[in-house]
Scaffold this active site. Structure first.
Site, PDB file in Angstrom:
ATOM      1  N   PRO A   1       2.050 -19.461  27.543  1.00  0.00           N
ATOM      2  CA  PRO A   1       2.670 -18.256  28.134  1.00  0.00           C
ATOM      3  C   PRO A   1       1.633 -17.167  28.416  1.00  0.00           C
ATOM      4  O   PRO A   1       1.162 -16.491  27.510  1.00  0.00           O
ATOM      5  CB  PRO A   1       3.642 -17.797  27.037  1.00  0.00           C
TER       6      PRO A   1
ATOM      7  N   TYR B   1       1.888   0.137  17.981  1.00  0.00           N
ATOM      8  CA  TYR B   1       0.779  -0.304  17.114  1.00  0.00           C
ATOM      9  C   TYR B   1      -0.413   0.633  17.234  1.00  0.00           C
ATOM     10  O   TYR B   1      -0.913   1.168  16.235  1.00  0.00           O
ATOM     11  CB  TYR B   1       0.362  -1.740  17.466  1.00  0.00           C
TER      12      TYR B   1
ATOM     13  N   GLU C   1       0.235  -3.645   9.793  1.00  0.00           N
ATOM     14  CA  GLU C   1       0.958  -4.458  10.764  1.00  0.00           C
ATOM     15  C   GLU C   1       0.054  -4.472  11.979  1.00  0.00           C
ATOM     16  O   GLU C   1      -0.360  -3.409  12.470  1.00  0.00           O
ATOM     17  CB  GLU C   1       2.313  -3.833  11.092  1.00  0.00           C
TER      18      GLU C   1
ATOM     19  N   ILE D   1       0.819  -1.225   0.000  1.00  0.00           N
ATOM     20  CA  ILE D   1       0.000   0.000   0.000  1.00  0.00           C
ATOM     21  C   ILE D   1       0.850   1.272   0.000  1.00  0.00           C
ATOM     22  O   ILE D   1       0.315   2.358  -0.168  1.00  0.00           O
ATOM     23  CB  ILE D   1      -0.985   0.040   1.194  1.00  0.00           C
TER      24      ILE D   1
ATOM     25  N   LYS E   1      -2.172   3.224  14.513  1.00  0.00           N
ATOM     26  CA  LYS E   1      -3.573   3.138  14.067  1.00  0.00           C
ATOM     27  C   LYS E   1      -4.307   4.442  14.389  1.00  0.00           C
ATOM     28  O   LYS E   1      -5.132   4.909  13.600  1.00  0.00           O
ATOM     29  CB  LYS E   1      -4.277   1.943  14.727  1.00  0.00           C
TER      30      LYS E   1
ATOM     31  N   THR F   1      -9.079   0.015  15.230  1.00  0.00           N
ATOM     32  CA  THR F   1      -9.082  -0.786  16.449  1.00  0.00           C
ATOM     33  C   THR F   1      -9.527   0.028  17.662  1.00  0.00           C
ATOM     34  O   THR F   1      -9.336   1.248  17.695  1.00  0.00           O
ATOM     35  CB  THR F   1      -7.651  -1.317  16.706  1.00  0.00           C
ATOM     36  N   ASP F   2     -10.035  -0.675  18.669  1.00  0.00           N
ATOM     37  CA  ASP F   2     -10.396   0.014  19.918  1.00  0.00           C
ATOM     38  C   ASP F   2      -9.155   0.441  20.701  1.00  0.00           C
ATOM     39  O   ASP F   2      -9.259   1.235  21.644  1.00  0.00           O
ATOM     40  CB  ASP F   2     -11.291  -0.878  20.790  1.00  0.00           C
ATOM     41  N   GLU F   3      -7.971  -0.076  20.309  1.00  0.00           N
ATOM     42  CA  GLU F   3      -6.755   0.253  21.072  1.00  0.00           C
ATOM     43  C   GLU F   3      -6.390   1.730  20.964  1.00  0.00           C
ATOM     44  O   GLU F   3      -5.592   2.235  21.761  1.00  0.00           O
ATOM     45  CB  GLU F   3      -5.580  -0.621  20.621  1.00  0.00           C
TER      46      GLU F   3
ATOM     47  N   ARG G   1      -9.831  -8.468  27.779  1.00  0.00           N
ATOM     48  CA  ARG G   1     -10.110  -8.147  26.388  1.00  0.00           C
ATOM     49  C   ARG G   1     -11.584  -8.501  26.115  1.00  0.00           C
ATOM     50  O   ARG G   1     -12.168  -9.368  26.758  1.00  0.00           O
ATOM     51  CB  ARG G   1      -9.195  -8.949  25.437  1.00  0.00           C
TER      52      ARG G   1
HETATM   53  P1  NAD Z   1      -3.413  -9.544   9.919  1.00  0.00           P
HETATM   54  O1  NAD Z   1      -2.083  -9.201  10.465  1.00  0.00           O
HETATM   55  O2  NAD Z   1      -3.941 -10.926  10.045  1.00  0.00           O
HETATM   56  O3  NAD Z   1      -3.463  -9.181   8.357  1.00  0.00           O
HETATM   57  C1  NAD Z   1      -2.887  -8.015   7.835  1.00  0.00           C
HETATM   58  C2  NAD Z   1      -2.778  -8.188   6.322  1.00  0.00           C
HETATM   59  O4  NAD Z   1      -2.222  -6.978   5.789  1.00  0.00           O
HETATM   60  C3  NAD Z   1      -1.842  -9.332   5.909  1.00  0.00           C
HETATM   61  O5  NAD Z   1      -2.445 -10.105   4.902  1.00  0.00           O
HETATM   62  C4  NAD Z   1      -0.613  -8.617   5.389  1.00  0.00           C
HETATM   63  O6  NAD Z   1       0.081  -9.337   4.390  1.00  0.00           O
HETATM   64  C5  NAD Z   1      -1.199  -7.325   4.859  1.00  0.00           C
HETATM   65  N1  NAD Z   1      -0.226  -6.222   4.822  1.00  0.00           N
HETATM   66  C6  NAD Z   1       0.622  -5.840   5.818  1.00  0.00           C
HETATM   67  N2  NAD Z   1       1.373  -4.812   5.415  1.00  0.00           N
HETATM   68  C7  NAD Z   1       0.984  -4.514   4.134  1.00  0.00           C
HETATM   69  C8  NAD Z   1       1.366  -3.542   3.192  1.00  0.00           C
HETATM   70  N3  NAD Z   1       2.332  -2.658   3.475  1.00  0.00           N
HETATM   71  N4  NAD Z   1       0.750  -3.514   1.979  1.00  0.00           N
HETATM   72  C9  NAD Z   1      -0.230  -4.414   1.702  1.00  0.00           C
HETATM   73  N5  NAD Z   1      -0.626  -5.373   2.550  1.00  0.00           N
HETATM   74  C10 NAD Z   1      -0.036  -5.429   3.763  1.00  0.00           C
HETATM   75  O7  NAD Z   1      -4.400  -8.477  10.567  1.00  0.00           O
HETATM   76  P2  NAD Z   1      -5.934  -8.621  10.988  1.00  0.00           P
HETATM   77  O8  NAD Z   1      -5.990  -9.121  12.378  1.00  0.00           O
HETATM   78  O9  NAD Z   1      -6.676  -9.319   9.915  1.00  0.00           O
HETATM   79  O10 NAD Z   1      -6.325  -7.087  11.033  1.00  0.00           O
HETATM   80  C11 NAD Z   1      -6.809  -6.434   9.858  1.00  0.00           C
HETATM   81  C12 NAD Z   1      -7.118  -4.990  10.189  1.00  0.00           C
HETATM   82  O11 NAD Z   1      -8.087  -4.923  11.235  1.00  0.00           O
HETATM   83  C13 NAD Z   1      -5.904  -4.206  10.706  1.00  0.00           C
HETATM   84  O12 NAD Z   1      -5.983  -2.910  10.165  1.00  0.00           O
HETATM   85  C14 NAD Z   1      -6.079  -4.181  12.217  1.00  0.00           C
HETATM   86  O13 NAD Z   1      -5.519  -3.017  12.767  1.00  0.00           O
HETATM   87  C15 NAD Z   1      -7.591  -4.154  12.323  1.00  0.00           C
HETATM   88  N6  NAD Z   1      -8.151  -4.756  13.568  1.00  0.00           N
HETATM   89  C16 NAD Z   1      -7.784  -6.011  13.951  1.00  0.00           C
HETATM   90  C17 NAD Z   1      -8.378  -6.562  15.091  1.00  0.00           C
HETATM   91  C18 NAD Z   1      -8.028  -7.961  15.558  1.00  0.00           C
HETATM   92  O14 NAD Z   1      -8.465  -8.353  16.650  1.00  0.00           O
HETATM   93  N7  NAD Z   1      -7.299  -8.750  14.813  1.00  0.00           N
HETATM   94  C19 NAD Z   1      -9.309  -5.826  15.818  1.00  0.00           C
HETATM   95  C20 NAD Z   1      -9.636  -4.534  15.398  1.00  0.00           C
HETATM   96  C21 NAD Z   1      -9.058  -4.009  14.244  1.00  0.00           C
HETATM   97  O1  DAU Z   2      -8.334  -4.757  20.590  1.00  0.00           O
HETATM   98  C1  DAU Z   2      -8.124  -4.980  19.234  1.00  0.00           C
HETATM   99  C2  DAU Z   2      -6.726  -5.493  18.996  1.00  0.00           C
HETATM  100  O2  DAU Z   2      -6.700  -6.842  19.463  1.00  0.00           O
HETATM  101  C3  DAU Z   2      -6.302  -5.439  17.535  1.00  0.00           C
HETATM  102  O3  DAU Z   2      -6.258  -4.094  17.115  1.00  0.00           O
HETATM  103  C4  DAU Z   2      -4.934  -6.088  17.333  1.00  0.00           C
HETATM  104  O4  DAU Z   2      -4.604  -6.111  15.961  1.00  0.00           O
HETATM  105  C5  DAU Z   2      -5.002  -7.509  17.858  1.00  0.00           C
HETATM  106  O5  DAU Z   2      -3.736  -8.114  17.757  1.00  0.00           O
HETATM  107  C6  DAU Z   2      -5.482  -7.532  19.305  1.00  0.00           C
HETATM  108  O6  DAU Z   2      -4.480  -6.954  20.179  1.00  0.00           O
HETATM  109  P1  DAU Z   2      -4.110  -7.623  21.611  1.00  0.00           P
HETATM  110  O7  DAU Z   2      -2.764  -7.194  21.971  1.00  0.00           O
HETATM  111  O8  DAU Z   2      -5.215  -7.406  22.595  1.00  0.00           O
HETATM  112  O9  DAU Z   2      -4.158  -9.188  21.188  1.00  0.00           O
HETATM  113  P2  DAU Z   2      -3.204 -10.427  21.541  1.00  0.00           P
HETATM  114  O10 DAU Z   2      -3.884 -11.642  21.020  1.00  0.00           O
HETATM  115  O11 DAU Z   2      -1.801 -10.171  21.156  1.00  0.00           O
HETATM  116  O12 DAU Z   2      -3.265 -10.461  23.134  1.00  0.00           O
HETATM  117  C7  DAU Z   2      -4.490 -10.609  23.831  1.00  0.00           C
HETATM  118  C8  DAU Z   2      -4.180 -10.570  25.312  1.00  0.00           C
HETATM  119  O13 DAU Z   2      -3.454 -11.746  25.662  1.00  0.00           O
HETATM  120  C9  DAU Z   2      -3.320  -9.401  25.721  1.00  0.00           C
HETATM  121  O14 DAU Z   2      -3.736  -8.926  26.999  1.00  0.00           O
HETATM  122  C10 DAU Z   2      -1.901 -10.000  25.828  1.00  0.00           C
HETATM  123  C11 DAU Z   2      -2.175 -11.434  26.244  1.00  0.00           C
HETATM  124  N1  DAU Z   2      -1.210 -12.442  25.769  1.00  0.00           N
HETATM  125  C12 DAU Z   2      -0.917 -12.476  24.448  1.00  0.00           C
HETATM  126  C13 DAU Z   2      -0.019 -13.405  23.945  1.00  0.00           C
HETATM  127  C14 DAU Z   2       0.329 -13.424  22.483  1.00  0.00           C
HETATM  128  C15 DAU Z   2      -0.654 -13.358  26.654  1.00  0.00           C
HETATM  129  O15 DAU Z   2      -0.962 -13.331  27.865  1.00  0.00           O
HETATM  130  N2  DAU Z   2       0.232 -14.279  26.171  1.00  0.00           N
HETATM  131  C16 DAU Z   2       0.582 -14.341  24.854  1.00  0.00           C
HETATM  132  O16 DAU Z   2       1.421 -15.198  24.483  1.00  0.00           O
END
Ligand code: NAD
Ligand code: DAU
Length: 365
Positions: free
Chosen positions: A225, A170, A97, A73, A174, A145-147, A234
C-alpha cells in the site's frame, strides 16, 4: 543559561534511566551502550505497549548491568521510587507513541504519553536531582524527531534553526515535549540535550512503518500500500547510526544544545518500494520485478508531509559524528535480518496487529 556549554571532558554515567528501551530505537541504544559504556548500569523503563517487545533485547536480558522495569512514564510514584533506588545520573528519554497514522486516529494517546509523560519524567528528575544536590552533573537527553519542523518543498534542508511547524498530532506532541524539555533547562537549570532525527530503518522495527511493512508484504505476496502517488520523500538513517549519534551526544553533547541527525539519504517512497522489491525478490530467487504487480496506490495519509531532509552538519562539525554505512549496506543488512527472523515477525504480527492492519487499510484502495 541560554548559550550551550561544552562538557569539560566526555561524560560517563554510573546509572542511566532509558525509557522506551523495548521499542525499535531504544533496544539498539541499550544494546550499544551495554557494549561501549561498561561502567554504566542501565534501567529500561517501558510500558510494553503494542510497540514494545522484550524479545528485542533477549540477547542482553541477563547482562549484569541491565534491569528491565515495566511501567508508564506518566506514573510519578513509580518514577520517584526508581530515582530513589537507582540514583540515576542521566536519562535518555525515548518512550513515545511513535506512529503518525495512529496519531491521526487516536491523538489523545499521543498527547498523554508524549507531552504529559515527558513532563512527568522531567518533574521527577528535577525533584530527585535537586534533593540529591547533583543537578549540575546530571543530564536529561530527549530523543525527538525531524517532524517537528513540518514539511519541506522540493528544495532545502531542516537545520536546528528551522522554525517549528508540526502538522500531525504525533509531530505536534513531539514538538510540545521538546519545548517542555527546553523550559526545564531555561527555568530550572536542568542540563538537557535534544536531538531531532530523520526516519530510521533497521532490525526490530514494528511492521506498521514503511520498510518492515513492505518487506513483510513482499515476502507474503500481499498488496504493497503506497499512500497517494508515492512521491513523498523521507531521509533514511540506519538505526545503528542513530544509536551511535545518541551515544556521541550523550557523552559529548553541549548542555542546552540541539542536534539534527540524518544521513543525507532522501528517497521518494515509490522508489524505495521498488528498491525493496528488487532486494527481496532476489533473495527469494523470484524472477526480477515479480513483486512490482503487488504495488497498490491507496488513499493518502491525512495532512501527509511532502518531504523531510536533514542538515546534520552541526552534529558533524561540533561532535564529529557521521553515519557509518551506505544505504545499500544498511538496507541489505535490514532485509536479511527480516528474512532470517520470520519468527520475530510472526510474533509481533499475531494478535492485535491483524485487527489494526485490516482496519487501517480497509477502504483505502
Ligand atoms: P517505538 O514505537 O518502536 O517504541 C516506543 C517504545 O516506547 C515502546 O517500547 C513502547 O512500549 C514504549 N512506550 C510507549 N508509551 C509508553 C509509556 N507511556 N511509558 C513507557 N513506555 C512507553 O518507537 P521508536 O521508533 O523506537 O522511537 C523511539 C523514539 O525516537 C520516539 O520518541 C520517537 O519519537 C523518536 N524518533 C523515532 C524515529 C523513527 O524513525 N522511528 C525517528 C526520530 C525520532
Ligand atoms: O521523520 C522521523 C519520523 O519517521 C519518526 O519521528 C516517526 O516516529 C516514524 O514513524 C517516521 O514517520 P513517517 O510517518 O515518515 O514513517 P512511516 O514509516 O509511517 O512512513 C514513511 C513514508 O511512507 C511516509 O511518507 C508515509 C508512507 N507510507 C507509510 C505506510 C505505513 C506509505 O506510503 N504506505 C504505508 O503503508
Amino acid at each position: 543559561m541560554t548559550e550551550p556549554q561544552a562538557p569539560h571532558s566526555p561524560r560517563t554515567f554510573q546509572s542511566l534511566l532509558i525509557t522506551g528501551g523495548a521499542g525499535f530505537i531504544g533496544s539498539h541504544v541499550i544494546r550499544r551502550l551495554l557494549r561501549t559504556q561498561p561502567q554504566t548500569r542501565i534501567v529500561n523503563l517501558d510500558a510494553l505497549t503494542y510497540a514494545g517487545n522484550l524479545a528485542n533485547l533477549a540477547d542482553v536480558e541477563a547482562h549484569d548491568h541491565y534491569t528491565f522495569v515495566k511501567g508508564d512514564i506518566q506514573d510519578a510514584d513509580l518514577l520517584t521510587a526508581l530515582f530513589a533506588e537507582h540514583a540515576f545520573d542521566g536519562v535518555i528519554h525515548l518512550a513515545a507513541e511513535s506512529h503518525v497514522d495512529r496519531s491521526i486516529t487516536n491523538p489523545l494517546a499521543f498527547l498523554e504519553t508524549n507531552i504529559l509523560g515527558t513532563a512527568t519524567l522531567l518533574n521527577v528528575a528535577k525533584q530527585s536531582w535537586t534533593e540529591r544536590g547533583c543537578m549540575d552533573e546530571a543530564l536529561f537527553y530527549h530523543v525527538s524527531t525531524d517532524e517537528v519542523y513540518g514539511s519541506l518543498g522540493q528544495e532545502g534542508l531542516f537545520s536546528e534553526t528551522t522554525p517549528y511547524d508540526p502538522r500531525s498530532p504525533y509531530s505536534a506532541s513531539k514538538a510540545s515535549s521538546d519545548h517542555v524539555v527546553r523550559a526545564y533547562h531555561h527555568t530550572y537549570g536542568m542540563p538537557i540535550v535534544i536531538s531531532n532525527c530523520s526516519n530510521n530503518y533497521g532490525s526490530h522495527q514494528f511492521p506498521e512503518k514503511l520498510i518492515p511493512l513492505m518487506i513483510r508484504n513482499i515476502v507474503d505476496e500481499r498488496p504493497l500500500p503506497v499512500y497517494g502517488e508515492g512521491i513523498n520523500v523521507r531521509d533514511w538513517l540506519w538505526v545503528e547510526d542513530h544509536a551511535s549519534a545518541i551515544e556521541v551526544i550523550l557523552t559529548q553533547g553541549w548542555v542546552g544544545d540541539t542536534y539534527n541527525i540524518g544521513g543525507l539519504n532522501e528517497w521518494r517512497n515509490i522508489d524505495l518500494v521498488h528498491k525493496l522489491i528488487e532486494l527481496v525478490d532476489a533473495r527469494l530467487n523470484r524472477p526480477e520485478g515479480t513483486s512490482k504487480a503487488l504495488i497498490t496506490f491507496v488513499k493518502d495519509r491525512a495532512g501527509h508531509d511532502l518531504r523531510y531532509a536533514i542538515d546534520a552538519s552541526h552534529l558533524e562539525e561540533r561532535l564529529g559524528w557521521k553515519p557509518s554505512v551506505t544505504f545499500d549496506e544498511g538496507l541489505a543488512n535490514t532485509v536479511d535480518w527480516y528474512l532470517q527472523n520470520q519468527a520475530w515477525m510472526d510474533e509481533v504480527t499475531s494478535g492485535d496487529y491483524q485487527q489494526y492492519y485490516a482496519q487501517h487499510y480497509a477502504n483505502r484502495g
